[in-house]
Design a protein around this motif. Structure first.
Motif, PDB file in Angstrom:
ATOM      1  N   ARG A 107     -11.958  12.200   3.575  1.00 33.66           N
ATOM      2  CA  ARG A 107     -12.431  10.830   3.752  1.00 33.66           C
ATOM      3  C   ARG A 107     -11.503   9.839   3.058  1.00 33.66           C
ATOM      4  NH1 ARG A 107     -17.738  11.997   2.348  1.00 33.66           N
ATOM      5  NH2 ARG A 107     -17.348  10.984   0.358  1.00 33.66           N
ATOM      6  N   ALA A 108     -11.033  10.196   1.865  1.00 29.44           N
ATOM      7  CA  ALA A 108     -10.165   9.294   1.093  1.00 29.44           C
ATOM      8  C   ALA A 108      -8.870   9.026   1.848  1.00 29.44           C
ATOM      9  CB  ALA A 108      -9.865   9.914  -0.274  1.00 29.44           C
ATOM     10  N   LEU A 109      -8.298  10.065   2.448  1.00 31.87           N
ATOM     11  CA  LEU A 109      -7.033   9.885   3.154  1.00 31.87           C
ATOM     12  C   LEU A 109      -7.238   9.088   4.440  1.00 31.87           C
ATOM     13  CD1 LEU A 109      -4.047  10.344   3.127  1.00 31.87           C
ATOM     14  CD2 LEU A 109      -4.381  12.543   4.245  1.00 31.87           C
ATOM     15  N   GLU A 145       5.116  11.367  -2.994  1.00 30.62           N
ATOM     16  CA  GLU A 145       6.154  10.915  -3.912  1.00 30.62           C
ATOM     17  C   GLU A 145       6.850   9.663  -3.374  1.00 30.62           C
ATOM     18  OE1 GLU A 145       6.995  11.521  -6.852  1.00 30.62           O
ATOM     19  OE2 GLU A 145       8.851  10.343  -6.847  1.00 30.62           O
ATOM     20  N   SER A 146       7.164   9.650  -2.080  1.00 32.00           N
ATOM     21  CA  SER A 146       7.868   8.481  -1.541  1.00 32.00           C
ATOM     22  C   SER A 146       6.947   7.266  -1.497  1.00 32.00           C
ATOM     23  CB  SER A 146       8.500   8.757  -0.175  1.00 32.00           C
ATOM     24  OG  SER A 146       7.738   9.593   0.622  1.00 32.00           O
ATOM     25  N   LEU A 147       5.643   7.492  -1.361  1.00 35.14           N
ATOM     26  CA  LEU A 147       4.709   6.364  -1.406  1.00 35.14           C
ATOM     27  C   LEU A 147       4.658   5.755  -2.793  1.00 35.14           C
ATOM     28  CD1 LEU A 147       1.616   7.506   0.656  1.00 35.14           C
ATOM     29  CD2 LEU A 147       2.790   5.332   0.916  1.00 35.14           C
ATOM     30  N   SER A 148       4.524   6.614  -3.829  1.00 32.47           N
ATOM     31  CA  SER A 148       4.335   6.036  -5.158  1.00 32.47           C
ATOM     32  C   SER A 148       5.634   5.478  -5.724  1.00 32.47           C
ATOM     33  CB  SER A 148       3.677   7.029  -6.122  1.00 32.47           C
ATOM     34  OG  SER A 148       4.508   8.128  -6.318  1.00 32.47           O
ATOM     35  N   TYR A 193       7.567  -1.178   5.573  1.00 29.65           N
ATOM     36  CA  TYR A 193       7.803  -2.528   5.062  1.00 29.65           C
ATOM     37  C   TYR A 193       6.489  -3.251   4.784  1.00 29.65           C
ATOM     38  CZ  TYR A 193      12.849  -2.378   5.268  1.00 29.65           C
ATOM     39  OH  TYR A 193      14.155  -2.072   5.013  1.00 29.65           O
ATOM     40  N   TYR A 194       5.431  -2.883   5.536  1.00 32.39           N
ATOM     41  CA  TYR A 194       4.112  -3.455   5.236  1.00 32.39           C
ATOM     42  C   TYR A 194       3.666  -3.032   3.838  1.00 32.39           C
ATOM     43  CZ  TYR A 194      -0.961  -3.733   5.047  1.00 32.39           C
ATOM     44  OH  TYR A 194      -2.251  -3.961   4.630  1.00 32.39           O
ATOM     45  N   LEU A 195       3.893  -1.752   3.524  1.00 35.47           N
ATOM     46  CA  LEU A 195       3.425  -1.214   2.237  1.00 35.47           C
ATOM     47  C   LEU A 195       4.144  -1.829   1.039  1.00 35.47           C
ATOM     48  CD1 LEU A 195       2.838   2.533   3.153  1.00 35.47           C
ATOM     49  CD2 LEU A 195       1.118   0.863   2.516  1.00 35.47           C
ATOM     50  N   LEU A 196       5.318  -2.430   1.271  1.00 37.75           N
ATOM     51  CA  LEU A 196       6.030  -3.119   0.187  1.00 37.75           C
ATOM     52  C   LEU A 196       5.211  -4.289  -0.358  1.00 37.75           C
ATOM     53  CD1 LEU A 196       9.712  -3.289   1.452  1.00 37.75           C
ATOM     54  CD2 LEU A 196       8.920  -2.198  -0.635  1.00 37.75           C
ATOM     55  N   GLU A 246      -2.834   0.638  -4.995  1.00 37.75           N
ATOM     56  CA  GLU A 246      -3.238   1.111  -3.668  1.00 37.75           C
ATOM     57  C   GLU A 246      -2.283   2.195  -3.167  1.00 37.75           C
ATOM     58  OE1 GLU A 246      -4.024  -1.348   0.269  1.00 37.75           O
ATOM     59  OE2 GLU A 246      -5.115  -2.209  -1.432  1.00 37.75           O
ATOM     60  N   LEU A 247      -0.987   2.025  -3.470  1.00 37.31           N
ATOM     61  CA  LEU A 247      -0.005   3.046  -3.104  1.00 37.31           C
ATOM     62  C   LEU A 247      -0.297   4.349  -3.843  1.00 37.31           C
ATOM     63  CD1 LEU A 247       3.390   1.091  -3.058  1.00 37.31           C
ATOM     64  CD2 LEU A 247       2.023   1.826  -1.110  1.00 37.31           C
ATOM     65  N   GLU A 248      -0.671   4.230  -5.121  1.00 35.77           N
ATOM     66  CA  GLU A 248      -0.966   5.422  -5.919  1.00 35.77           C
ATOM     67  C   GLU A 248      -2.197   6.143  -5.360  1.00 35.77           C
ATOM     68  OE1 GLU A 248       0.985   6.583  -8.107  1.00 35.77           O
ATOM     69  OE2 GLU A 248       2.187   4.915  -8.842  1.00 35.77           O
ATOM     70  N   ASP A 249      -3.195   5.365  -4.938  1.00 33.55           N
ATOM     71  CA  ASP A 249      -4.397   5.974  -4.347  1.00 33.55           C
ATOM     72  C   ASP A 249      -4.037   6.748  -3.082  1.00 33.55           C
ATOM     73  OD1 ASP A 249      -5.944   4.885  -6.282  1.00 33.55           O
ATOM     74  OD2 ASP A 249      -6.794   3.285  -5.040  1.00 33.55           O
ATOM     75  N   PHE A 250      -3.215   6.130  -2.257  1.00 30.89           N
ATOM     76  CA  PHE A 250      -2.770   6.746  -1.000  1.00 30.89           C
ATOM     77  C   PHE A 250      -2.033   8.050  -1.331  1.00 30.89           C
ATOM     78  CE2 PHE A 250      -0.820   5.320   3.354  1.00 30.89           C
ATOM     79  CZ  PHE A 250      -1.124   6.555   3.888  1.00 30.89           C
TER      80      PHE A 250
END
Lengths: 203, 203
Positions: A8-10, A45-48, B30-33, B39-43
């Motif tokens: 659900r979180a994802l 990793e690339s997200l954070s 580019y949206y995530l920038l 929020e990025l960490e949660d993702f």
């Protein structure tokens, strides 16, 4: 059946992305269940590190690894031309043509009253200050390359007015408008054809 | 211009997802920038814990928080009916109707020779073993609910044959096919109308 919390979180994280609805978010999440854990870790990793490992260039507001960005530090670029774009992604589109050797200024959006985005939410003041500063003295032309949408046009008008007040001699241009390459007159909309007639050129 | 490494890495991760092309991957990145770091960490967190915090149910192969899954442990479910689906997501679709009180078996795919997916890559053997085991004795009906696609149909045929060999008395059914609710005869394809005629019912 309750969906497991981890799933659900994802799904919720994917749903927040533009253009991704609940069904697509579910599909992507359940797809990732079949992907190796190492690949999920790479993605995470690339997200954070996305924002940690990038900087906004203090000169042109482009997103880059260093500050100033590679374009602003490149001595082969023509600093007498500044192209104003809405997003960092727009720079990639322009650079792909290989036809532009000037520098850029990224606004990070366009004026959009419906979304409460006014001139103060964009890097417009930074552009005006840049034009007034020591770097700005050498600028001969500003090409306004905001998108040909309602918001982009409004932003272009606003910028042109402000830039002219700052420096009456500055050449201010807008990207040419008309028929895109490969298009068919039969399928072009009235607004595009009107622009193409107004912007016709001697051959 | 070279795209910063952190941005390129995330674009590549998005591109690996089904239905996400290079342009969409760029747009999402580019949206995530512009999104807060938290929020990025949660993702990122939900990505890396997706598989760590979920289990495949040893009975029905559904993905859940516990093993066995909540459906298999629910004493109110009718264990004499087993519905076979391709994916865990399909269970959600069936459960939303609230009309099915039996249990499930998830294959995690369908037979697809073009993608090198044969019966051994799916949880088909597990289903056959489940039917032969102590749990399987009480099963009166197996509803094959694989998708009405080439692959889903082939899987259904294969399963029906195998299940009949295992137990000649077992009732094996397939989800009804025909016109979907709200559809228009004028726009229905020939295959669907043919199925609707063949599957007509006395009213």
């Amino acid at each position: 059946m309750r969906i497991p919390k981890a799933i659900r979180a994802l799904i919720e994280s994917f749903e927040k992305l533009p253009g991704i609805g609940p069904k697509t978010a579910q599909r992507l999440t359940y797809y990732l269940l079949h992907v190796p854990q190492t690949e999920l870790e790479d993605f995470a990793e690339s997200l954070s590190s996305l924002k940690k490992d990038t900087l906004v260039c203090s000169v042109c507001k482009n997103v880059a690894e260093g500050n100033p960005c590679p374009i602003c530090t490149d001595r082969n670029r023509d600093e007498s031309m500044v192209m104003v774009v809405e997003q960092p992604l727009n720079i990639l589109a322009i650079e792909r043509t290989g036809k532009y050797r000037g520098v850029y200024h990224v606004l990070h959006g366009s004026i959009n009253p419906l979304d409460n985005i006014g001139p103060d939410e964009l890097y417009i003041d930074d552009l005006l200050k840049r034009m007034k500063g020591s770097d700005g003295k050498g600028v001969k032309e500003v090409i306004i390359a905001t998108n040909p949408t309602m918001e982009g046009e409004a932003t272009a008008m606003y910028l042109a007015k402000k830039l002219k007040i700052g420096n009456g001699k500055l050449k201010i241009t807008r990207l040419g408008m008309g028929m895109p390459t490969g298009a068919d007159l039969d399928y072009a909309d009235e607004a595009t054809i009107t622009q193409a007639i107004e912007g016709r050129r001697v051959i």
